[in-house]
Design a protein around this motif. Structure first.
Motif, PDB file in Angstrom:
ATOM      1  N   ARG A  42      36.292  43.488  42.536  1.00  0.00           N
ATOM      2  CA  ARG A  42      36.980  44.535  41.876  1.00  0.00           C
ATOM      3  C   ARG A  42      35.943  44.954  40.587  1.00  0.00           C
ATOM      4  N   SER A  43      35.298  44.029  39.910  1.00  0.00           N
ATOM      5  CA  SER A  43      34.578  44.221  38.792  1.00  0.00           C
ATOM      6  C   SER A  43      33.296  44.734  39.259  1.00  0.00           C
ATOM      7  N   GLU A  74      38.709  39.370  42.226  1.00  0.00           N
ATOM      8  CA  GLU A  74      38.707  39.852  41.016  1.00  0.00           C
ATOM      9  C   GLU A  74      36.821  40.425  40.881  1.00  0.00           C
ATOM     10  N   HIS A  94      25.167  42.067  37.830  1.00  0.00           N
ATOM     11  CA  HIS A  94      26.502  41.345  37.872  1.00  0.00           C
ATOM     12  C   HIS A  94      26.504  40.150  38.737  1.00  0.00           C
TER      13      HIS A  94
END
Length: 242
Positions: A69-70, A66, A196
């Motif tokens: 993907r983020s 995840e 991020h």
């Protein structure tokens, strides 16, 4: 340590020479996962790289699942112009019209081999070229994405050290039957990576790396680029120069 079985098509090189000869930039990967323990072992091997006064200035951020993907979604959002996320930490290469020979011809030959010969995309088909380029931001489908950074404090020596670490990591990966692709394209969106991955300002974002098992059936993985002969770049000095 027991290693999980690799895909049946994977062959691990037996020697360092084999690893060097079989390493290439893979741009299509199988979905087979790479265990965290394997990644940690490869990083530990890469950390044996030489560095200026043993400073070891490198840091790595590993993304899977995840988290990957983020990050991919954020990078594609910025790539589409929907985010103020463009910007590099350092000048990686000349502008498009600033390349000199012999580098211009080598670069053109690579582009023609990749887009025209392998993908069947003409130089005029900018839409198809963009579709392929966007795959960079999903790490070409690799299960593991790595972002390599280095401390700004040692200045340019840290970039040399980071390069040594990166090469060692790619060769260690080949020793496990894994493949990789170093990715400069990710640094076009360094603010997105920084946000991020919580990368502090005192770390310079060097490049990305896709890591996984190559898809042997994908046409992209048939690409093999030539290398210049030793005679073209080496000058020997001394009694054995002849």
């Amino acid at each position: 340590m027991n290693r999980p079985p690799a895909p049946a098509s994977t062959t691990a090189p037996a020697t360092v020479e084999d690893a060097l000869l079989s390493r290439r930039s893979v741009r299509a990967f199988l979905p087979a996962p790479v265990p965290r323990s394997t990644v940690e072992r490869l990083l530990a091997l890469a950390a044996r790289s030489a560095s200026n006064s043993n400073c070891q200035p490198w840091q790595v951020h590993v993304v899977t699942g995840e988290a990957k993907r983020s990050l991919t979604a954020a990078l594609l959002h910025a790539h589409a112009g929907e985010d103020e996320g463009r910007g590099r930490d350092y000048t990686y290469q000349p502008p498009q019209d600033g390349w000199r020979e012999p580098f211009r011809s080598r670069r053109r030959r690579f582009g023609e081999s990749l887009y025209r010969d392998v993908l069947g995309i003409s130089a005029e088909d900018t839409t198809a070229r963009l579709v392929h380029h966007r795959r960079n931001y999903d790490f070409f489908g690799a299960p593991v994405g790595i972002v390599l950074t280095t401390s700004r404090h040692p200045q340019q020596s840290a970039l040399v050290d980071a390069g040594l670490f990166l090469q060692a990591l790619m060769l260690a990966a080949r020793g496990d039957g894994l493949d990789s692709c170093p990715q400069a394209s990710l640094i076009d969106f360094s603010p997105v990576l920084r946000r991020h991955l919580l990368i502090p300002d005192d770390q310079l974002i060097v490049c990305g790396l896709a890591l996984g098992y190559a898809d042997p059936e994908h046409p992209l993985n048939q690409l093999r680029m030539p290398r210049e002969s030793v005679a073209s770049f080496a000058t020997f000095h001394g009694d054995d120069a002849e």
